[in-house]
Write a protein that holds these residues in place. Structure first.
Motif, PDB file in Angstrom:
ATOM      1  N   VAL A 352      -9.124 -51.969  63.612  1.00  0.00           N
ATOM      2  CA  VAL A 352      -9.304 -50.533  63.400  1.00  0.00           C
ATOM      3  C   VAL A 352     -10.052 -49.951  64.591  1.00  0.00           C
ATOM      4  N   GLY A 353      -9.543 -48.821  65.090  1.00  0.00           N
ATOM      5  CA  GLY A 353     -10.174 -48.156  66.234  1.00  0.00           C
ATOM      6  C   GLY A 353     -11.375 -47.340  65.812  1.00  0.00           C
ATOM      7  N   THR A 354     -11.781 -46.401  66.653  1.00  0.00           N
ATOM      8  CA  THR A 354     -13.048 -45.708  66.407  1.00  0.00           C
ATOM      9  C   THR A 354     -12.936 -44.501  65.488  1.00  0.00           C
ATOM     10  N   ASN A 355     -11.801 -43.819  65.503  1.00  0.00           N
ATOM     11  CA  ASN A 355     -11.749 -42.544  64.788  1.00  0.00           C
ATOM     12  C   ASN A 355     -10.800 -42.582  63.599  1.00  0.00           C
ATOM     13  N   PHE A 356     -11.121 -41.728  62.642  1.00  0.00           N
ATOM     14  CA  PHE A 356     -10.264 -41.604  61.469  1.00  0.00           C
ATOM     15  C   PHE A 356     -10.394 -40.195  60.899  1.00  0.00           C
ATOM     16  N   VAL A 357      -9.409 -39.802  60.100  1.00  0.00           N
ATOM     17  CA  VAL A 357      -9.448 -38.500  59.437  1.00  0.00           C
ATOM     18  C   VAL A 357      -9.002 -38.700  57.992  1.00  0.00           C
ATOM     19  N   SER A 368      -3.895 -36.424  46.202  1.00  0.00           N
ATOM     20  CA  SER A 368      -3.710 -37.654  46.950  1.00  0.00           C
ATOM     21  C   SER A 368      -4.659 -37.699  48.139  1.00  0.00           C
ATOM     22  N   LEU A 369      -4.925 -38.905  48.572  1.00  0.00           N
ATOM     23  CA  LEU A 369      -5.847 -39.115  49.681  1.00  0.00           C
ATOM     24  C   LEU A 369      -5.116 -39.879  50.776  1.00  0.00           C
ATOM     25  N   THR A 370      -5.086 -39.278  51.958  1.00  0.00           N
ATOM     26  CA  THR A 370      -4.473 -39.947  53.099  1.00  0.00           C
ATOM     27  C   THR A 370      -5.554 -40.222  54.131  1.00  0.00           C
ATOM     28  N   VAL A 371      -5.554 -41.429  54.666  1.00  0.00           N
ATOM     29  CA  VAL A 371      -6.492 -41.741  55.741  1.00  0.00           C
ATOM     30  C   VAL A 371      -5.684 -42.065  56.984  1.00  0.00           C
ATOM     31  N   LYS A 372      -5.899 -41.283  58.022  1.00  0.00           N
ATOM     32  CA  LYS A 372      -5.267 -41.565  59.306  1.00  0.00           C
ATOM     33  C   LYS A 372      -6.252 -42.396  60.118  1.00  0.00           C
ATOM     34  N   VAL A 373      -5.805 -43.550  60.553  1.00  0.00           N
ATOM     35  CA  VAL A 373      -6.700 -44.503  61.209  1.00  0.00           C
ATOM     36  C   VAL A 373      -6.159 -44.846  62.592  1.00  0.00           C
ATOM     37  N   GLU A 374      -7.033 -44.752  63.576  1.00  0.00           N
ATOM     38  CA  GLU A 374      -6.620 -45.171  64.921  1.00  0.00           C
ATOM     39  C   GLU A 374      -6.606 -46.699  65.001  1.00  0.00           C
ATOM     40  N   VAL A 375      -5.613 -47.209  65.715  1.00  0.00           N
ATOM     41  CA  VAL A 375      -5.518 -48.653  65.929  1.00  0.00           C
ATOM     42  C   VAL A 375      -6.287 -48.979  67.216  1.00  0.00           C
ATOM     43  N   GLN A 376      -6.968 -50.108  67.199  1.00  0.00           N
ATOM     44  CA  GLN A 376      -7.683 -50.535  68.404  1.00  0.00           C
ATOM     45  C   GLN A 376      -6.664 -50.950  69.466  1.00  0.00           C
ATOM     46  N   ARG A 377      -6.865 -50.469  70.669  1.00  0.00           N
ATOM     47  CA  ARG A 377      -5.905 -50.723  71.737  1.00  0.00           C
ATOM     48  C   ARG A 377      -5.653 -52.224  71.938  1.00  0.00           C
ATOM     49  N   ALA A 378      -6.745 -52.991  71.983  1.00  0.00           N
ATOM     50  CA  ALA A 378      -6.625 -54.424  72.279  1.00  0.00           C
ATOM     51  C   ALA A 378      -5.968 -55.198  71.135  1.00  0.00           C
ATOM     52  N   PHE A 379      -5.967 -54.603  69.945  1.00  0.00           N
ATOM     53  CA  PHE A 379      -5.417 -55.294  68.777  1.00  0.00           C
ATOM     54  C   PHE A 379      -3.901 -55.367  68.838  1.00  0.00           C
ATOM     55  N   ILE A 404      -9.469 -45.619  44.339  1.00  0.00           N
ATOM     56  CA  ILE A 404      -8.254 -44.808  44.409  1.00  0.00           C
ATOM     57  C   ILE A 404      -7.380 -45.427  45.487  1.00  0.00           C
ATOM     58  N   THR A 405      -6.078 -45.479  45.239  1.00  0.00           N
ATOM     59  CA  THR A 405      -5.193 -46.049  46.250  1.00  0.00           C
ATOM     60  C   THR A 405      -4.875 -44.979  47.289  1.00  0.00           C
ATOM     61  N   PRO A 406      -5.345 -45.163  48.518  1.00  0.00           N
ATOM     62  CA  PRO A 406      -5.064 -44.144  49.530  1.00  0.00           C
ATOM     63  C   PRO A 406      -3.727 -44.410  50.206  1.00  0.00           C
ATOM     64  N   ARG A 407      -3.196 -43.377  50.846  1.00  0.00           N
ATOM     65  CA  ARG A 407      -2.081 -43.583  51.753  1.00  0.00           C
ATOM     66  C   ARG A 407      -2.735 -43.791  53.114  1.00  0.00           C
ATOM     67  N   VAL A 408      -2.308 -44.795  53.841  1.00  0.00           N
ATOM     68  CA  VAL A 408      -2.906 -45.049  55.151  1.00  0.00           C
ATOM     69  C   VAL A 408      -1.841 -44.907  56.231  1.00  0.00           C
ATOM     70  N   ASP A 409      -2.133 -44.070  57.225  1.00  0.00           N
ATOM     71  CA  ASP A 409      -1.242 -43.919  58.374  1.00  0.00           C
ATOM     72  C   ASP A 409      -1.950 -44.462  59.607  1.00  0.00           C
ATOM     73  N   LEU A 410      -1.298 -45.370  60.322  1.00  0.00           N
ATOM     74  CA  LEU A 410      -1.879 -45.838  61.580  1.00  0.00           C
ATOM     75  C   LEU A 410      -1.469 -44.873  62.682  1.00  0.00           C
ATOM     76  N   VAL A 411      -2.434 -44.500  63.502  1.00  0.00           N
ATOM     77  CA  VAL A 411      -2.118 -43.590  64.610  1.00  0.00           C
ATOM     78  C   VAL A 411      -2.584 -44.194  65.930  1.00  0.00           C
ATOM     79  N   GLU A 412      -2.122 -43.591  67.014  1.00  0.00           N
ATOM     80  CA  GLU A 412      -2.423 -44.127  68.338  1.00  0.00           C
ATOM     81  C   GLU A 412      -3.897 -43.936  68.692  1.00  0.00           C
ATOM     82  N   PRO A 413      -4.448 -44.843  69.487  1.00  0.00           N
ATOM     83  CA  PRO A 413      -5.845 -44.699  69.904  1.00  0.00           C
ATOM     84  C   PRO A 413      -6.069 -43.360  70.604  1.00  0.00           C
ATOM     85  N   ASP A 414      -7.219 -42.801  70.390  1.00  0.00           N
ATOM     86  CA  ASP A 414      -7.631 -41.539  71.023  1.00  0.00           C
ATOM     87  C   ASP A 414      -6.747 -40.346  70.652  1.00  0.00           C
ATOM     88  N   SER A 415      -6.031 -40.443  69.560  1.00  0.00           N
ATOM     89  CA  SER A 415      -5.204 -39.298  69.175  1.00  0.00           C
ATOM     90  C   SER A 415      -5.910 -38.416  68.143  1.00  0.00           C
TER      91      SER A 415
END
Lengths: 432, 151
Positions: A352-357, A368-379, A404-415
C-alpha cells in the motif's frame, strides 16, 4: 400520556434544584475514580463549591481520548463487584471505549427508554420488534429492556435478514420497530420485492429511528413508505446509549432528559457555552450514573437547543437533529468509523502506498464505502494477479476492523491528494 | 534467449494508454506488441518494445509505475499447428504459461509468440533443445518494418 408526569413536566426551578443535588452526589462519586481524582487534585477543585449551573464551567471537560487513555477501569467509581454489564462503542480508533453499569445504572437507563417509548404511545398491548444489533452495541439491549419495562411483547429480532424480519412482523403482528433509518429504506424495498405492502398488510404503527443521523425528508419518506409515525432517537454509549434524547409526538426536536443529564452547548473552538438557540457542540454530564460517572462529555455532535416550551407539556429542553460532527467520524449503516482506523489498517499492509481517499455514496437505499488506495511503486511486479490479491487483502483487513465490507480501488502512485497538510480524506456524496 | 517485457500499472480510465504511448512516441521507441489485462478499475499494460531499458526509464520519469520482466519471444512458423507445437512442448515439461501474446513477423511465414512462464530458464533450454529460435531484446529491436527478411 406521561410515564412519569411529575418529572417530565417539572418546572425549571425545581429541575435546577434537582440537578444540583444530583450533581453534588455525582461529583462525590466521580472523585472516587482514578481519572477524576487526579483531575480534581490537579485543578484543586472543591466539589462543594459547585452549586449553580453557572459553576459547571469550572468542571473539567471529558473526551473520548480520556476514556481511551484510562481504559479499561480508570473511570470506575465503584468496586468491580458492583458492575453487572459492560457496553462498548461501535467504532473507535484502536481500543474501544468501554462503559460499565451497576444494577442501578441499568435500572435508570431502562426507565429512560421506557419513558421515551411511552411518550410516543407505546403500551403493553404493543408488539415491539427490535431490529438493532444485540451485543456490545447499546441499541439492542437498551431498547429491549425499556420495552419490557413498559410491558410490551418484545421480539429480539436483531439486525439484518430482511425476509425473516418481514415474516416476524406478519406472524406476530408487530406494531412498533426500532430500526436504523438506512435499513428502514432497504427493508421497504424488500417488502416491495416480495409483494407485501407494509401499509396494508401489517399492523405497524410506529418506528424509532436511531444510530444514524438522518434528515427530516428521510423521516417523512420512511413514514410514507410504511404508513407509520417515525420518531428520532439520540444517544451515545458514553451516556448510556439510546434513551438520552427522544422526540415527542410533536416531532419537533428531541427532549433531552435533564433529570438524568446536565446539558450544555459549547463553542467547539473557545469551549465556552453558547446561549439556547445557537448551534454548538453538545456536552453532557451524567447525573444518575453510579459505576462510571462522566462529567461534561464532549459528544462531538453539533446541534442546538430549540428555545421555548414544547406543546406536549414536557419541560425538558429539546435538541435539534444532529447537524454534523466536530471531528471526522463517519456513520455508515449505523456503524461509527473514523478515517484513522482505515489509515492505520492500510499502513500495515505491504504494497500500500502513502495516500488514500474514502468515498461515501448512497446507491438507491444502500450506503456504500469506497476506499481508493495508492499502490506502492516498488511493489508492482507487472502482474495483475498480484494486484488483485492485494486488493482482496485490503478488503478483508478493513472489513475485520470496521465491520463493513468496503469497495477497494487500487490507483496509481501519486495520483491522489498528498497526505501532508489538510488533505481531504473523506468525500461524502450521500444525499438524504 | 531472454527478452524483456515492460508492464505498466494503470487505472482503467480514459487517457491512461494514451499517456503511455505519448511518452514512447516522444522517445521514438517502437512498440512490437501489446496486451492489456484489466481487473475492473485497474489493469496492467504489457509492451514489447525495441528498447525496453530506455522505455522503462522514460515511463518511470513520467511518473508511471513500471516493471520489467523476463519473457521468451519465440519464433514460430505462421501456419496451422505452429503455436500448438510450442504449447504442447511446454505442457509436456509442465511449464505454466502466465501470460502470452503474439505478433506476425512475416505474413504466412513467421510469427513471434511472447510467453511469460513460471520456469523461464528451464523453458529456454527446452526450446533451444527442440530447435525453437528465441529472440533477445537486441534481436527484437533489430526487427525493422519491411526488413523482415533478416529473420
Amino acid at each position: 400520556m406521561y410515564w412519569e408526569k411529575e418529572i417530565e413536566t417539572i418546572d425549571s426551578i425545581d429541575l435546577s434544584k434537582l440537578q444540583m443535588a444530583r450533581l453534588g452526589k455525582t461529583l462525590k462519586r466521580a472523585g472516587k475514580s482514578p481519572h477524576y481524582a487526579k483531575c480534581f487534585a490537579e485543578m484543586d477543585l472543591d466539589a462543594d463549591g459547585i452549586r449553580t449551573p453557572a459553576d459547571m464551567e469550572r468542571l473539567p471537560l471529558t473526551t473520548k481520548e480520556d476514556l481511551r487513555e484510562n481504559w479499561p477501569y480508570g473511570f470506575l467509581a465503584c468496586s468491580r463487584d458492583e458492575l453487572i454489564r459492560m457496553h462498548s462503542s461501535s467504532g473507535t480508533t484502536g481500543r474501544a471505549t468501554v462503559i460499565f453499569h451497576t444494577a442501578g445504572d441499568i435500572a435508570a437507563w431502562t426507565n429512560l427508554l421506557a419513558r421515551c417509548m411511552y411518550m410516543v404511545g407505546m403500551r403493553r398491548s404493543d408488539v415491539f420488534q427490535n431490529m438493532m444489533t444485540y451485543g456490545l452495541f447499546t441499541g439492542g439491549l437498551g431498547f429491549h429492556y425499556g420495552a419490557e419495562k413498559i410491558g410490551a411483547l418484545v421480539i429480539p429480532a436483531g439486525a439484518g435478514n430482511s425476509k425473516r424480519q418481514i415474516q416476524l412482523i406478519r406472524d406476530f403482528e408487530t406494531t412498533a420497530i426500532h430500526i436504523i433509518p438506512s435499513y428502514a429504506l432497504h427493508l421497504s424495498s424488500v417488502f416491495a420485492e416480495i409483494g407485501v405492502d407494509p401499509r396494508r398488510d401489517t399492523r405497524l404503527r410506529m418506528a424509532f429511528l436511531g444510530a444514524e443521523p438522518h434528515s427530516e425528508k428521510m423521516r417523512r419518506k420512511i413514514e410514507d413508505l410504511f404508513g407509520f409515525k417515525a420518531f428520532n432517537s439520540y444517544g451515545l454509549s458514553e451516556m448510556n446509549g439510546p434513551g438520552m434524547a427522544f422526540e415527542c409526538p410533536e416531532q419537533n426536536g428531541m427532549h433531552i432528559w435533564e433529570d438524568n443529564y446536565i446539558v450544555e452547548i459549547i463553542d467547539p473552538v473557545t469551549l465556552k457555552p453558547v446561549p439556547d438557540g445557537e448551534e454548538g457542540e453538545l456536552v453532557t454530564t451524567t447525573l444518575l450514573r453510579e459505576g462510571m460517572p462522566i462529567l461534561r462529555y464532549r459528544t462531538k455532535d453539533l446541534t442546538r437547543i430549540i428555545p421555548g416550551p414544547c406543546p406536549c407539556g414536557r419541560t425538558h429542553r429539546r435538541i435539534e437533529r444532529i447537524k454534523g460532527r466536530t471531528d471526522d467520524m463517519m456513520i455508515l449503516k449505523g456503524v461509527n468509523i473514523f478515517p484513522i482506523q482505515i489509515e492505520k489498517k492500510l499502513m500495515e499492509i505491504p504494497g500500500v502506498g502513502t495516500n488514500f481517499v474514502i468515498i461515501l455514496d448512497r446507491e438507491g437505499y444502500n450506503d456504500s464505502l469506497t476506499v481508493k488506495v495508492e499502490v506502492q511503486r516498488a511493489f508492482f511486479g507487472g502482474d495483475l494477479k498480484q494486484l488483485e490479491t492485494l486488493r482482496r487483502r485490503i478488503v478483508e483487513e478493513l472489513k475485520s476492523d470496521i465491520l463493513i465490507t468496503p469497495r477497494v480501488d487500487l490507483v496509481e502512485p501519486d495520483s491522489l491528494p498528498k497526505s501532508e497538510g489538510k488533505a481531504k480524506r473523506v468525500i461524502d456524496n450521500r444525499k438524504n | 534467449m531472454i527478452s524483456y517485457q515492460i508492464s505498466i500499472f494503470a487505472e482503467n480510465k480514459p487517457g491512461r494508454l494514451a499517456a503511455v504511448t505519448r511518452v514512447l512516441a516522444k522517445e521514438k521507441i517502437n512498440i512490437r506488441a501489446t496486451t492489456i489485462s484489466t481487473s475492473d478499475t485497474f489493469g496492467v499494460i504489457n509492451l514489447i518494445v525495441d528498447d525496453p531499458a530506455r522505455a522503462g526509464e522514460a515511463l518511470t520519469n513520467a511518473g508511471m509505475t513500471v516493471s520489467l520482466s523476463r519473457v521468451l519471444a519465440v519464433v514460430i512458423p505462421d501456419q496451422p499447428g505452429g503455436l500448438d507445437r510450442l504449447t504442447q512442448l511446454l505442457l509436456a515439461e509442465n511449464v505454466n504459461i502466465n501470460n502470452a501474446y503474439g505478433f506476425v513477423l512475416e505474413g504466412h511465414r513467421k510469427a513471434v509468440f511472447v510467453v511469460s512462464v513460471d520456469q523461464i530458464e528451464k523453458a529456454e533450454a527446452l526450446l533451444e533443445k527442440n530447435g525453437f529460435q528465441t529472440l533477445d531484446s537486441e534481436a527484437l529491436s533489430a526487427i525493422e518494418p519491411f526488413h523482415y527478411m533478416k529473420y
